[in-house]
Structures are given as structure tokens and as C-alpha cells.
Design an enzyme around this catalytic site. Structure first.
Site, PDB file in Angstrom:
ATOM      1  N   GLY A  41      12.648  87.681  56.581  1.00  0.00           N
ATOM      2  CA  GLY A  41      12.637  86.601  55.573  1.00  0.00           C
ATOM      3  C   GLY A  41      11.738  86.875  54.387  1.00  0.00           C
ATOM      4  N   HIS A 444      25.800  55.807  39.772  1.00  0.00           N
ATOM      5  CA  HIS A 444      24.712  54.888  39.430  1.00  0.00           C
ATOM      6  C   HIS A 444      24.256  54.192  40.705  1.00  0.00           C
ATOM      7  CE1 HIS A 444      22.403  52.130  36.969  1.00  0.00           C
ATOM      8  NE2 HIS A 444      22.848  51.146  37.733  1.00  0.00           N
TER       9      HIS A 444
END
Lengths: 477, 461
Positions: A41, A444
Site C-alpha cells: 500500500g 436540493h
């Protein structure tokens, strides 16, 4: 002494290296992935992006808990268990690292642990726990990454002088912390320690923090620092450090004066250096630039026809997602494709509080390069969602090419900006116009509406922010 | 207030300034012509878009200007003069200092709406960014080895879509394979290499004139016709003694109507008769589809000699018009052509061309076919000649007739037959074909002939 034949060898298993190895394997190639650490990693996963984000997330709760008082919710003072926090953080890292190992296995990518050293003639000597191995590779992808820079004058061998690697270990919460370098790493880790209770002083040599970010996007972060840090010193330079018992004596020049102070710990975040030192690259044709980064062309090819290089080790923006993109380019080239790393939009995100994110052309860059652009800025004070979050300290802006209305850049500051910038990347990469963005309905009430409203402002018809209508605004809308 | 060159019409994105009609300091009205621009074969007036005073004229005679280019700067009569008229009240910032604003004023962005005009397109942007296109389109262009800056984007903001890429590829393919069967294999498909420039002044004084757009257009058309069509030219002579007499007889009648009865009008009539007999002379060759396109209509091109050069306006449906109508229309069209007021549309769609050099003189010549037509008629000067008729020598007025035809379409026998058919039709033109009473009985429509007179025109189309 064992000899191993390999088709494609990837050296380094960070987000560049493992992405390259997996992609090449998906394309049917036999791949050997070599990593010097126990855990796969790379920096991102073990000493960078992931642990810092875990800590930022955990500590953000501390300031939210403080702010919630005027929402009518009060908490007692928090108890911080560093040991538990470390364990939680480590659990994420090992989970991710094991995940990569598992994915490698399922893709038949062979993973080896060891330190590689080039011997010439397409041979890599590998120092492993079981002794030396000699890898004869056909093609090599170098993804060996970078390390935090620690200038020799600061390198006293004192563990109280930390780089990001040590700071993320979270050994203790120092009472006073000096952060040398106000870039994104310094500001992010400074935020973690400030939330945990340290008195944080940031020293930056330049005249602003967060180099590369537009000043208006950096401003809310400055405001945060003003409130939560002890001090941010710009145009200041640390010249000397010395051990002073259990503390560090720091000498700096600031506002024309020599200042001597004592800190419990110091975080040096003045940049990163490529890990090209002990690879034996001299036995290959790979060329380095003066700063030690590997020189590559837009196809990620080095000057050695069998060696490609990707990620931090080739310089540029030292970001995980840049490395992953370069991995695709390199593997495509190796497998007969035509990808190039050109005109690629690489978003930048600073995970401070609030977050800063931008992609494509910045306003500062446009000014510097004399590019005529229209800039529209939608302040989050006009966003209902920002108000409900009690975080109106945000700004969304678009950098637009005036004649074509094409969106050349997007910049944001505010909570969640790091996630929202993805839409900006899509817009810029797709060559979208402000009209395209304005025509897309955004849900929204969300912060994503600020992008649509900024685009509408370009035409002068944003509902929640007043702007003068453009001459040609009412042609079709 | 900046006046820029507007869109000119299909296929035209530039032109040469032939006239500048205003001066600096002059007050102009909206729609007043500022300059005249030669584009293709037409001259277009470029009007002012506003009332105002000319502050600066940014072009000069002979300049080649493109759509969007700055022509003149006006001081709007509506607005008070400001010290910085260049800086409009927009919210945009231009970080470039004032002296840099001049290059920015250039139309560096070519609007996407322009019709495709060959492979000459080049994307340019003020910001210096590559042309807008999605990553998938860019990847495809890279795979195909295409330079996206050559592709015209038609999407919003000039963005290049998959359809634009496809059009571009088809266009290059069409260009690459253009005329492969008509040109010898060994010949390159592109235009012949330019001859090197020679310094003629080493042998004496010379005057250099830049080629006008018209001259360049003629050169291109002639080169194309000559190099791609295998020409055969058939020579013959027509006895025009009788029609010359007929013409004299009715000249005055025509004059009264304001129309000049020309031999050309009579020739046109005869051509329509011959074309009806031999429709392959009234055709076009479509090599793309391996088809011969025979046209049911007869639109005759008439070569007109103008000061600037050869222009060929088209008389439509000539077979449906009387000699009177043809004569009227020819003089009207010729006048419009000479004053360069002819519209580009009036130059298109011809099916056969007539080039009458009789008025100037000369005998036989070899006219070049006006591609994509397949034949052309050339007429020389009719002169009295000793001709044997019925065993006797007689003096007849003989007119040189030259028919060039495309040998791919028309065989030699057919070419000769057509030539004979035309001559017979011409020699058989009779009183009734020319007489005005005939025309007057037909349903009339009004057309404007010459600047002053209105005449009745028969045979409504």
C-alpha cells in the site's frame, strides 16, 4: 543464489505500483510485485493519505462537539485515549493492506518482499529475508515513491523532531508543537494535533499557506488556523534546531528578528524527496533530474527502454491518484496501447478544516500566464445546506473561458469539498461549458448545488446569489 | 464598438477587401456599407452594425479577412467617449496589460458553427488549452493518430464529440480517395506541386499584382477541369447568314422593349433544342456512385467577361424561355455579373456552358469544360466565306462552332451528332421563334430588366 525470470516487474507496491501490477495482470501479463515493507500500500496507505484522514475524521468530532453548544447540544469534556485511537487507525491500515494482498492473489500477481538493487543487463538484485535473489526482468515499472524531506540541519536523531511518518504514529500529544512548512501536510497534521489540544505554531517560508491553492480558497483555512492554532507565521524561516532536555530549541528568523523558542515537538513538513538513492540506477540508462526525480516522457518511459517509472518518484504532483493514472499509462504502453499522460486533470485536495479542493486551471495560474478568463464565485453564505451545517465558510468558483464558456477550472473550499471536486474533474475533462453545468439539476438541499449556482451566476441568473446578467445570457435559457 | 466580419454564407469564411467605403472620423449609420468584400465569385457589402463614428479602420484594400476578424472600430453615437473604449463593462478580468489586448482582439477562436471547408481547420484558443473533448474521444483520437486540433467541434463550447470525429475521418477519407478513377494511378491526388518562384526582374522591369480571390478561383476550377476531364473538341461551322438577317429584322422591335437581341440569345435557344436530342451532353458524371446523372432541366451557363476575369452566371430553364426572355435575362445577368452584384447562387447549378467570343473575334478554339458539366460550346466570329452550295460558290456568313466534351461520357460519334444538331437547330431558327407577337401572347410576368425599364416577360416559371 536463485535466478528468477519475470515478464513484468513492478518495484514498489504503493497506489502506483499495485495499480500497475493489477492492471497488467488483468491484461494477461505475468507480473511480479516487489515491496520492501511488510505491508503493501505504500506511503498513501501506511504513512500518508489513509492514516491522516482517519485521524482528521476522529479529531474533527472534537471541534464539532465544541461548536454544537449553540445548537443546543452540549457535551462534557472529551476523554482522549490515544492508544485506542492508534489501534483503530492501525486496524484500517492492516485491513486495506490485507485487501491488496488478497486482490493480488486473486489476480495471480506474485508478491515478493525485498529491497531491489539494479545490477545492469535487466537484472535486479533483491535482498530478501531468505537472502539474495536475482530477478531477470523483461520490463520494469519503477514505483518506489518518496519520503518526507528532513534537511540535515534538522536531523538530530531526536525523536521529538518528526516528519509526517512519526507524527502519524501519534506517540503523544505534545503541549507545544512547531510545524515547519505550511503546505497541505503541515496544515493537515497541524489540525490533528491542534484538535487534540496541542498549541500549534506553523512556520511558513512563503507569504501564504497552502502553496498552489488560490488565496481566496486558502483564506477560510487561515481563519481556522487563526482560531485554533497558536500562530501562523508567514515569511519565517527556521535556521537551527537543538536538543534542549526533553524539548527542542528552535531558532528562526521572523519579521526581521531572530527568535529563539522551545517546543515539545517539531513536525518538519517541508516537502518530499524521491527514493532514488539506493537503487543502483547507475547500472541502467535511467536519467535523473537535478532534484533526483526520474526523468520520464509522457508515456512514462525512462531513458532505459525497458524501464518505466510512475508516481512520486517521477515528481510533479505527488498524489496517489496521479500515480494510479500513470500506472494505467505505463501498462497501456507496455501492452500495446496508446495512452499518454497529457492534458490529464489531476485534482488536488487539502483535508484541512474546511477542505480545499481544485482541479484544472486555477485563478492564480490564469493571472500568471495571462490567460483571459471569467471567474464566478458562489459564496456558501448563500447556500441553505451550508447554513444547516453551520458551515457557511465555503466558496465554490468556476474558471471559464470567456468566448466558449468552457469550464477550465473548478475551485472549492468548504466541508466536503474534497468529495465534491469530482464533479469539477468530470466537467473539465469532458470539456463541459458553464451552460452544461447550469443545465444539470443538482439535488436540493446539498452543497453540490453551489456548483450549479456558480454556473448560473455566470449567466446572471443564480437564484440565491445576485450577479449582473451577461450580455448573451438569455439566448436559450 | 468593434465591427467584425460576419458569417458570409455557405462555404465562405474569408474574402479579400476590394473597397473601403468609409474614412476615419466619418459618421456612419447602421446598415451603411463599410467595405466591400470579394468572396469566391461575388462581392458582398459588409454593413455597419450600429450608428457611430469610424474611429479606426483595421483592414486595407487587398487584405484577406476571415469571419470574426476586426474590420473597423466605431465610437457608438449612443455612448459617451471614454478614455478606454476597449475595456467593456464585463466582469471578466484580463490580466494582460493594455498593450497585450491587441493580439487578444484577434479572432483566435473560430466558431464551431462554420461549415466544414476541407482540412484547413485549426483549433486555436485564447487560453492555450487543447480543444475540448471528452477523455474517451481523446483516447480514440490518440488511437487513430488524429490531431484533435484539426477537428471542428460542433457541440456546446466547440467541444468535439464522436460524431465530429467520425465526420472528420470521413472527410479525410473522401479527400484521400477523391478522383482515383479519373486520375492516372501514378499521379498524386493532391494539386500539382507549385512551380518554384522565378525572379523575372533579372531580365527587365516587372509589375507584381497579388492574385484576386476570383483569379485564384478561376485557376483552381480550370486546373481541376483540365487535369481530370479527358477533353475532345469538335470543330464545325454554322451558316448564320439567315439568322443574322432575322436578327437585324427584329432588332428595333426588341430595342423598343429595352432588350438587345443578341446572337447569344439565339444560340442559347438552339443549344436547348440540341441538348434535348442528346441528353448525355446535359449530364454529370458521379464517380463516387458510378452513375451518370442526366438532368431533366436545362440551366445554361453563359461565360461573361468582366474586368476582374471570367464569371459564368446561369440562366435557368433556358428551354422554357423564349428568345426574347433569354435575351432580356442574359443582358440583365451580364450587367449584374460585370458590376459583381451577382449572388453566389446565380453561379451554381449549370448543366452546359456557352462561351461566345464572336464579339471579340477569332476562329476556332478549344474551350475547357466547366466541371461538373460534361460539355461546353465555344463560338468564334462569324465571317463571310466562299461556300459551295448546290455546286455553286456562294458567299455565306460562317460562324466557327467548337464543342468540347468529356470523352468519358460522350463518344466521338455522339459529340459530332450533337454538334450537327446544334448547327441545324441554329440554322433553322425562324421568324416565329424571334417575333415578339409570339411572346406577347403568352402569359406575362413582370421582371426588371436594366435599371430603367420594366418589361413584360412571358413563360412564367
Amino acid at each position: 543464489m536463485s535466478k528468477i525470470e519475470a515478464d513484468i516487474v513492478v518495484l514498489g507496491a504503493g497506489p502506483g505500483g499495485y495499480a500497475a501490477a493489477f492492471y497488467a495482470a488483468t491484461k494477461g501479463r505475468k507480473v511480479l510485485l516487489i515491496e520492501r515493507d511488510d505491508r503493501l500500500g505504500g506511503v498513501c496507505l501506511n504513512r500518508g493519505c489513509i492514516p491522516s484522514k482517519a485521524l482528521l475524521h476522529a479529531t474533527a468530532l472534537l471541534s464539532e462537539a465544541k461548536e454544537s453548544a449553540h445548537w443546543g447540544i452540549e457535551f462534557g469534556s472529551p476523554k482522549i485515549n490515544l492508544e485506542k485511537m492508534r489501534v483503530w487507525k492501525e486496524s484500517i491500515l492492516s485491513k486495506l493492506s490485507d485487501g491488496i494482498r488478497g486482490l493480488a492473489k486473486r489476480r495471480n500477481v506474485e508478491v515478493m518482499k525485498g529491497r531491489g538493487h539494479f545490477q545492469g543487463n535487466n537484472v535486479l538484485r533483491l535482498e530478501t529475508d531468505e537472502g539474495q535473489k536475482f530477478i531477470h526482468y523483461k520490463k520494469m515499472i519503477l514505483a518506489v515513491g518518496s519520503s518526507p524531506a528532513l534537511p540535515a540541519v534538522f536531523d538530530l536523531g531526536n525523536k521529538r523532531i518528526m516528519t509526517s511518518t512519526e507524527a502519524l504514529e501519534l506517540e503523544e500529544i505534545p503541549e507545544t508543537l512547531l510545524v515547519v512548512g505550511g503546505g497541505y501536510i503541515g496544515m493537515e497534521l497541524g489540525t490533528v494535533y491542534a484538535e487534540l489540544g496541542s498549541n500549534v505554531t506553523v512556520v511558513e517560508a512563503m507569504d501564504s499557506i497552502l502553496a498552489g491553492a488560490d488565496p481566496d480558497l486558502a483564506r477560510p483555512v487561515q481563519e481556522y488556523a487563526k482560531k485554533n492554532f497558536k500562530e501562523v507565521r508567514l515569511k519565517a524561516k527556521v535556521s537551527k534546531m537543538a536538543t534542549a532536555g526533553k524539548q527542542i530549541k528552535v531558532t528562526m528568523e521572523y519579521e526581521g528578528k531572530k527568535v529563539e523558542e522551545v517546543y515539545d515537538r517539531v513536525l518538519v513538513s517541508v516537502g518530499r524527496v524521491p527514493n532514488t538513492g539506493d537503487l543502483g540506477l547507475k547500472s541502467t540508462s535511467v536519467q535523473l533530474d537535478p532534484k533526483g526525480f526520474i526523468k520520464v516522457n509522457s508515456m512514462q518511459q525512462t531513458d532505459d527502454s525497458d524501464i518505466y517509472a510512475i508516481g512520486d518518484v517521477v515528481g510533479g504532483l505527488m498524489l496517489a491518484h496521479k500515480a494510479s493514472k500513470e500506472a494505467r499509462v505505463a501498462v497501456d504502453q507496455l501492452t500495446g496501447g496508446h495512452s499518454v499522460f497529457e492534458d490529464v486533470v489531476i485534482p488536488a485536495v487539502v483535508f484541512t478544516n474546511p477542505e480545499v479542493a481544485w482541479c484544472g486551471l486555477t485563478e492564480a495560474e490564469a493571472r500568471k500566464r495571462n490567460i483571459p478568463v471569467d471567474v464566478v464565485k458562489f459564496p456558501w453564505a448563500a447556500s441553505g445546506r451550508a447554513m444547516t451545517l453551520d458551515r457557511t465558510d465555503g466558496l465554490t468558483k468556476l474558471i471559464v473561458e470567456p468566448e466558449t464558456e468552457r469550464i477550465l477550472g473548478v475551485g472549492m473550499v468548504g466541508v466536503g469539498a474534497g468529495d465534491m471536486i469530482a464533479e469539477g474533474v468530470l466537467a473539465v475533462e469532458m470539456g463541459a461549458t458553464a451552460r452544461d453545468l447550469a443545465e444539470c439539476v443538482h439535488p436540493h438541499p446539498t452543497l453540490s448545488e453551489t456548483l450549479q449556482e456558480a454556473a448560473e451566476m455566470f449567466y446572471g441568473h443564480s437564484s440565491h446569489a445576485f450577479s449582473r446578467p451577461r450580455e448573451h445570457a438569455d439566448q436559450s435559457v | 464598438m468593434e465591427i467584425r466580419l460576419p458569417q458570409l454564407g455557405e462555404g465562405a469564411d474569408s474574402g479579400v477587401v476590394v473597397n473601403i467605403l468609409v474614412k476615419v472620423g466619418e459618421a456612419v449609420k447602421k446598415n451603411q456599407t463599410l467595405i466591400e468584400l470579394e468572396s469566391g465569385k461575388a462581392v458582398a457589402p459588409i454593413p455597419s452594425t450600429e450608428d457611430g463614428t469610424v474611429q479606426e479602420i483595421n483592414v486595407k484594400q487587398g487584405d484577406k479577412v476571415s469571419v470574426g476578424q476586426l474590420i473597423a472600430t466605431l465610437l457608438s453615437s449612443g455612448s459617451a467617449p471614454t478614455s478606454q473604449p476597449q475595456v467593456a463593462a464585463t466582469q471578466s478580468f484580463t490580466s494582460a496589460p493594455q498593450q497585450h489586448s491587441a493580439p487578444h482582439a484577434q479572432p483566435t477562436f473560430i466558431p464551431a458553427a462554420l461549415p466544414a471547408s476541407g482540412g484547413a481547420y485549426q483549433y486555436q484558443s485564447q487560453s492555450g488549452f487543447p480543444p475540448p473533448a471528452s477523455p474517451s474521444v481523446r483516447a480514440m483520437a490518440r488511437d487513430l493518430g488524429l490531431d484533435l486540433s484539426r477537428v471542428r467541434g460542433t457541440e456546446s463550447g466547440g467541444r468535439i464529440g464522436l460524431a465530429d470525429l467520425r465526420n472528420y475521418v470521413m472527410q479525410i477519407q473522401a479527400m484521400a480517395t477523391a478522383n482515383p478513377s479519373s486520375a492516372p494511378q501514378s499521379q498524386p491526388q493532391v494539386a500539382a506541386p507549385k512551380s518554384p518562384s522565378i525572379d523575372f526582374s533579372q531580365w527587365g522591369a516587372v509589375t507584381k499584382k497579388p492574385l484576386t480571390g476570383l483569379r485564384r478561383a478561376i485557376a483552381k476550377q480550370m486546373n481541376d477541369s483540365w487535369s481530370t476531364i479527358p477533353h475532345v473538341t469538335q470543330f464545325d461551322e454554322a451558316d448564320v447568314t439567315a439568322i443574322s438577317q432575322l436578327r437585324k429584322k427584329y432588332l428595333a422591335d426588341y430595342d423598343k422593349k429595352g432588350v438587345s437581341l443578341t446572337l447569344t440569345a439565339i444560340i442559347l435557344k438552339a443549344v436547348t433544342v440540341a441538348l434535348k436530342k442528346y441528353p448525355s451532353m446535359n449530364s454529370s458524371l458521379d464517380l463516387e456512385k458510378d452513375e451518370l446523372v442526366l438532368k431533366d432541366y436545362i440551366h445554361l451557363g453563359v461565360a461573361v467577361d468582366t474586368e476582374q476575369g471570367l464569371i459564368v452566371p446561369v440562366i435557368r430553364n433556358a428551354d422554357q424561355k423564349s428568345i426574347f426572355e433569354l435575351a432580356a435575362e442574359i443582358s440583365q445577368v451580364a450587367e449584374k455579373t460585370r458590376s459583381r452584384k451577382i449572388s453566389p447562387d446565380d453561379l451554381k447549378g449549370g448543366t452546359f456552358t456557352i462561351s461566345n467570343l464572336g464579339g471579340i473575334g477569332g476562329g476556332h478554339f478549344t474551350p475547357i469544360i466547366n466541371k461538373p458539366e460534361v460539355a461546353i460550346l465555344g463560338i468564334g466570329r462569324g465571317v463571310p466565306k466562299a461556300v459551295v452550295q448546290n455546286g455553286k460558290i456562294e458567299v455565306r456568313s460562317m460562324m466557327p462552332v467548337c464543342v468540347s466534351y468529356d470523352h468519358r461520357v460522350v463518344d466521338g460519334a455522339e459529340g459530332a451528332r450533337f454538334t450537327r444538331a446544334f448547327i441545324e437547330a441554329l440554322e433553322n431558327i425562324s421568324d416565329s421563334d424571334i417575333q415578339l407577337s409570339n411572346a406577347a401572347t403568352k402569359p406575362a410576368a413582370k421582371i426588371l430588366v436594366a435599371p430603367k425599364v420594366q418589361v413584360k416577360k412571358a413563360g412564367k416559371k
